[in-house]
Design an enzyme around this catalytic site. Structure first.
Site, PDB file in Angstrom:
ATOM      1  N   GLU A  88       0.827  -1.165  -0.064  1.00 55.68           N
ATOM      2  CA  GLU A  88      -0.114   0.077  -0.044  1.00 55.68           C
ATOM      3  C   GLU A  88       0.718   1.300   0.018  1.00 55.68           C
ATOM      4  OE1 GLU A  88      -3.200   1.124  -0.251  1.00 55.68           O
ATOM      5  OE2 GLU A  88      -1.898   2.902  -0.141  1.00 55.68           O
ATOM      6  N   LYS A  89       0.849   2.058  -1.225  1.00 56.09           N
ATOM      7  CA  LYS A  89       1.783   3.090  -1.170  1.00 56.09           C
ATOM      8  C   LYS A  89       1.727   4.125  -0.326  1.00 56.09           C
ATOM      9  CE  LYS A  89      -0.865   5.037  -5.323  1.00 56.09           C
ATOM     10  NZ  LYS A  89      -1.585   4.055  -5.749  1.00 56.09           N
ATOM     11  N   HIS A  90       0.691   4.353   0.306  1.00 56.60           N
ATOM     12  CA  HIS A  90       0.271   5.533   1.084  1.00 56.60           C
ATOM     13  C   HIS A  90       0.825   5.262   2.475  1.00 56.60           C
ATOM     14  CE1 HIS A  90      -3.001   6.184  -1.761  1.00 56.60           C
ATOM     15  NE2 HIS A  90      -2.651   7.662  -1.638  1.00 56.60           N
ATOM     16  N   HIS A 117       4.306   6.794  -4.738  1.00 55.02           N
ATOM     17  CA  HIS A 117       3.216   7.483  -4.799  1.00 55.02           C
ATOM     18  C   HIS A 117       3.435   8.484  -5.842  1.00 55.02           C
ATOM     19  CE1 HIS A 117       0.153  10.317  -3.527  1.00 55.02           C
ATOM     20  NE2 HIS A 117      -0.420   9.254  -3.041  1.00 55.02           N
ATOM     21  N   HIS A 153      -2.406  15.336  -7.414  1.00 52.97           N
ATOM     22  CA  HIS A 153      -2.173  14.102  -6.494  1.00 52.97           C
ATOM     23  C   HIS A 153      -1.016  13.866  -5.666  1.00 52.97           C
ATOM     24  CE1 HIS A 153      -2.838   9.248  -6.096  1.00 52.97           C
ATOM     25  NE2 HIS A 153      -2.888   9.931  -5.048  1.00 52.97           N
ATOM     26  N   CYS A 162      -2.150  12.350   2.045  1.00 56.89           N
ATOM     27  CA  CYS A 162      -2.392  12.627   0.584  1.00 56.89           C
ATOM     28  C   CYS A 162      -3.657  13.266   0.398  1.00 56.89           C
ATOM     29  CB  CYS A 162      -2.693  11.222  -0.072  1.00 56.89           C
ATOM     30  SG  CYS A 162      -3.048  11.138  -1.936  1.00 56.89           S
ATOM     31  N   HIS A 200      -6.013  11.071  -1.088  1.00 56.83           N
ATOM     32  CA  HIS A 200      -6.481   9.387  -0.321  1.00 56.83           C
ATOM     33  C   HIS A 200      -6.492   9.593   1.395  1.00 56.83           C
ATOM     34  CE1 HIS A 200      -5.515   8.136  -4.428  1.00 56.83           C
ATOM     35  NE2 HIS A 200      -6.732   7.555  -4.336  1.00 56.83           N
TER      36      HIS A 200
HETATM   37 FE   LIG Z   1      -2.819   9.274  -2.997  1.00 61.57          FE
END
Ligand SMILES: [Fe+2]
Length: 115
Positions: free
Chosen positions: A14-16, A41, A47, A102, A105
């Protein structure tokens, strides 16, 4: 509650999720926090990771201490990597918490134990 909106997970998938890595030299802790270590990310005006905060919660104490906050203010050329270093001096054990944001997100957290 805002805390219920904070997501987490395995940073390898999960990149976040902020990744916290630290090195200890005596009482000096060098802490690196990065987002997108395994899966990069995006970093565009539309973004991007806007900021990272780091907290230290000493073992047995009631409240965490805010170590610092890094705001990433450029999302074009040159590209800013969402990565920062923090330094604290302590002989206490405890837990480091990182929080990142983010713009699409939302809020993401992670933690590691300091031995
Ligand atoms: Fe994001």
């Amino acid at each position: 509650m805002l805390s219920k909106t904070i997501a987490s997970g395995d940073w390898k998938g999960e990149k976040h999720v902020p990744v916290i890595e630290y090195k200890k030299d005596g009482d000096l802790l060098e802490i690196e926090v990065s987002v997108g270590k395994e899966i990069p990310h995006p970093n565009t005006p539309e973004h991007h990771i806007a900021w990272i905060e780091l907290y230290f919660h000493p073992e047995g104490e009631k409240f965490p201490v805010m170590v610092g906050r890094v705001a990433f203010t450029n999302h074009g050329d040159p590209l800013t990597e969402p990565k920062a270093k923090f330094y604290i001096r302590t002989s206490k054990k405890g837990k480091l918490y990182a929080l990142s944001y983010c713009n699409i997100h939302g809020l993401w957290e992670n933690s590691v134990d300091v031995e």
